[in-house]
Scaffold this motif. Structure first.
Motif, PDB file in Angstrom:
ATOM      1  N   LYS A  85      23.667   5.477   9.116  1.00 32.36           N
ATOM      2  CA  LYS A  85      24.224   4.875   8.046  1.00 32.36           C
ATOM      3  C   LYS A  85      24.841   3.543   8.161  1.00 32.36           C
ATOM      4  O   LYS A  85      24.474   3.108   6.687  1.00 32.36           O
ATOM      5  CB  LYS A  85      25.701   5.500   7.297  1.00 32.36           C
ATOM      6  CG  LYS A  85      25.466   6.694   6.740  1.00 32.36           C
ATOM      7  CD  LYS A  85      26.509   7.383   6.820  1.00 32.36           C
ATOM      8  CE  LYS A  85      26.528   8.657   6.252  1.00 32.36           C
ATOM      9  NZ  LYS A  85      28.201   9.830   5.825  1.00 32.36           N
ATOM     10  N   LYS A 136      21.426   1.438   7.760  1.00 33.57           N
ATOM     11  CA  LYS A 136      21.047   1.738   6.485  1.00 33.57           C
ATOM     12  C   LYS A 136      22.175   0.607   5.334  1.00 33.57           C
ATOM     13  O   LYS A 136      21.875   0.047   5.054  1.00 33.57           O
ATOM     14  CB  LYS A 136      20.753   2.278   5.347  1.00 33.57           C
ATOM     15  CG  LYS A 136      20.618   3.389   4.796  1.00 33.57           C
ATOM     16  CD  LYS A 136      20.285   4.284   3.747  1.00 33.57           C
ATOM     17  CE  LYS A 136      19.439   4.521   2.289  1.00 33.57           C
ATOM     18  NZ  LYS A 136      20.498   6.253   1.901  1.00 33.57           N
ATOM     19  N   SER A 137      23.342   0.978   5.807  1.00 32.39           N
ATOM     20  CA  SER A 137      23.988  -0.443   5.109  1.00 32.39           C
ATOM     21  C   SER A 137      24.028  -2.062   5.298  1.00 32.39           C
ATOM     22  O   SER A 137      23.776  -2.645   4.755  1.00 32.39           O
ATOM     23  CB  SER A 137      25.519  -0.352   5.531  1.00 32.39           C
ATOM     24  OG  SER A 137      26.201   0.939   4.571  1.00 32.39           O
ATOM     25  N   LEU A 172      21.031  -3.421   6.179  1.00 30.40           N
ATOM     26  CA  LEU A 172      19.715  -3.269   5.525  1.00 30.40           C
ATOM     27  C   LEU A 172      20.080  -3.779   4.096  1.00 30.40           C
ATOM     28  O   LEU A 172      19.501  -4.860   3.757  1.00 30.40           O
ATOM     29  CB  LEU A 172      18.860  -1.508   5.562  1.00 30.40           C
ATOM     30  CG  LEU A 172      17.326  -2.832   4.742  1.00 30.40           C
ATOM     31  CD1 LEU A 172      16.637  -3.771   5.201  1.00 30.40           C
ATOM     32  CD2 LEU A 172      16.491  -1.345   5.001  1.00 30.40           C
ATOM     33  N   GLU A 173      20.891  -2.674   3.629  1.00 31.72           N
ATOM     34  CA  GLU A 173      21.072  -3.128   1.604  1.00 31.72           C
ATOM     35  C   GLU A 173      21.741  -4.318   1.672  1.00 31.72           C
ATOM     36  O   GLU A 173      21.357  -5.441   0.581  1.00 31.72           O
ATOM     37  CB  GLU A 173      22.162  -1.657   1.181  1.00 31.72           C
ATOM     38  CG  GLU A 173      20.729  -0.583   1.297  1.00 31.72           C
ATOM     39  CD  GLU A 173      19.881  -0.650   0.353  1.00 31.72           C
ATOM     40  OE1 GLU A 173      19.949  -1.435  -0.829  1.00 31.72           O
ATOM     41  OE2 GLU A 173      19.011  -0.134   1.047  1.00 31.72           O
ATOM     42  N   VAL A 174      22.387  -4.608   2.596  1.00 30.97           N
ATOM     43  CA  VAL A 174      23.110  -5.978   2.348  1.00 30.97           C
ATOM     44  C   VAL A 174      22.072  -7.218   2.713  1.00 30.97           C
ATOM     45  O   VAL A 174      22.609  -8.166   2.033  1.00 30.97           O
ATOM     46  CB  VAL A 174      24.804  -5.415   3.585  1.00 30.97           C
ATOM     47  CG1 VAL A 174      24.768  -7.271   3.371  1.00 30.97           C
ATOM     48  CG2 VAL A 174      26.017  -5.162   3.550  1.00 30.97           C
ATOM     49  N   ARG A 226      19.177  -7.164   2.417  1.00 29.43           N
ATOM     50  CA  ARG A 226      18.034  -7.452   0.658  1.00 29.43           C
ATOM     51  C   ARG A 226      19.171  -7.740  -0.403  1.00 29.43           C
ATOM     52  O   ARG A 226      18.199  -8.873  -0.922  1.00 29.43           O
ATOM     53  CB  ARG A 226      17.575  -5.754   0.449  1.00 29.43           C
ATOM     54  CG  ARG A 226      16.599  -5.237   1.352  1.00 29.43           C
ATOM     55  CD  ARG A 226      16.344  -3.996   0.420  1.00 29.43           C
ATOM     56  NE  ARG A 226      15.539  -3.181   1.016  1.00 29.43           N
ATOM     57  CZ  ARG A 226      15.116  -1.678   1.010  1.00 29.43           C
ATOM     58  NH1 ARG A 226      15.982  -0.668   0.464  1.00 29.43           N
ATOM     59  NH2 ARG A 226      14.183  -2.039   1.714  1.00 29.43           N
ATOM     60  N   THR A 227      20.306  -7.873  -0.296  1.00 29.42           N
ATOM     61  CA  THR A 227      21.289  -8.014  -1.481  1.00 29.42           C
ATOM     62  C   THR A 227      21.668  -9.522  -0.787  1.00 29.42           C
ATOM     63  O   THR A 227      21.384 -10.809  -1.989  1.00 29.42           O
ATOM     64  CB  THR A 227      22.506  -6.987  -1.349  1.00 29.42           C
ATOM     65  OG1 THR A 227      22.167  -6.254  -2.271  1.00 29.42           O
ATOM     66  CG2 THR A 227      23.349  -7.860  -2.603  1.00 29.42           C
ATOM     67  N   ASP A 232      17.581 -11.313  -1.867  1.00 32.01           N
ATOM     68  CA  ASP A 232      16.994 -10.706  -3.214  1.00 32.01           C
ATOM     69  C   ASP A 232      17.584 -11.423  -4.500  1.00 32.01           C
ATOM     70  O   ASP A 232      17.825 -12.472  -5.284  1.00 32.01           O
ATOM     71  CB  ASP A 232      16.717  -9.332  -3.554  1.00 32.01           C
ATOM     72  CG  ASP A 232      16.007  -8.699  -2.961  1.00 32.01           C
ATOM     73  OD1 ASP A 232      15.130  -9.884  -1.658  1.00 32.01           O
ATOM     74  OD2 ASP A 232      16.083  -7.418  -3.295  1.00 32.01           O
TER      75      ASP A 232
END
Length: 191
Positions: A29, A32-33, A35-37, A39-40, A43
């Motif tokens: 987790k 994954k978190s 990775l999301e940070v 990406r954000t 982007d």
């Protein structure tokens, strides 16, 4: 266009509930978190450069996540800067961890050694170097001020330098909206 950067800090595996078990649900987790940070940040904020300190735990996970992300369409512009505390600091590690680090060093966009002497002084120099070169700091950190750590020291330095700090909680892998401290917004609120 100016290249924006993010430094990453966090604990070694021994500070997590799962220790070195990266197959543990919480470790997955956290990755994954992260990775999301990333990406954000990429982007929505245009962050393409990431500073990582080369330690076991969060540094290694972040490096591997970023290198994997860089292989995906739209993220080829990601640069991984590996900021090492001093020469051969990893010699006492197990063979598997050494191989992982050497792979990261090979695949990083740039690798620099910040300190000259072994020990805490060079780790601190490395951490401050990363913050000084970044606009953002991702901290896998619970902000527990009772525990002294290099991660806490790095967070405090980033706050003092008015960097945007994103906290990812090590026990829940959550990033909460109020965990992001952006001093530009705070400074503008006084106008």
């Amino acid at each position: 266009m100016e290249m924006l950067s993010c430094a990453i800090t966090g604990h070694r595996p021994t500070r997590f509930k799962f220790k070195y078990n990266e197959k543990h649900t919480l470790c997955q987790k956290i990755k994954k978190s992260m990775l999301e940070v990333f990406r954000t940040l990429h982007d929505e904020n245009g962050v393409t450069c990431y500073y990582v300190g080369g330690a076991l735990g969060v540094d290694m996970w972040a490096s591997e996540v970023l290198l994997s992300l860089r292989k995906r369409p739209g993220y080829e512009d990601i640069k991984l800067i590996l900021a090492l505390p001093f020469e051969n600091y990893y010699l006492g590690w197990d063979d598997h961890s050494k191989k992982r680090l050497l792979t990261i060093m090979r695949e990083a966009s740039y690798c620099t050694t910040v300190g000259k002497e072994t020990g805490a002084v060079s780790y601190k120099k490395r951490n401050y170097y990363m913050v000084d070169n970044a606009e953002f700091l991702l901290a896998v950190y619970d902000n527990d001020r009772k525990v002294r750590s290099g991660t806490g020291q790095t967070v405090n330095y980033a706050l003092k330098k008015h960097r945007t700090v994103i906290f990812l909680h090590p026990d829940t892998a959550s990033v909460e909206n109020d965990a992001v401290i952006n001093f530009e917004l705070l400074d503008n609120a006084d106008d």
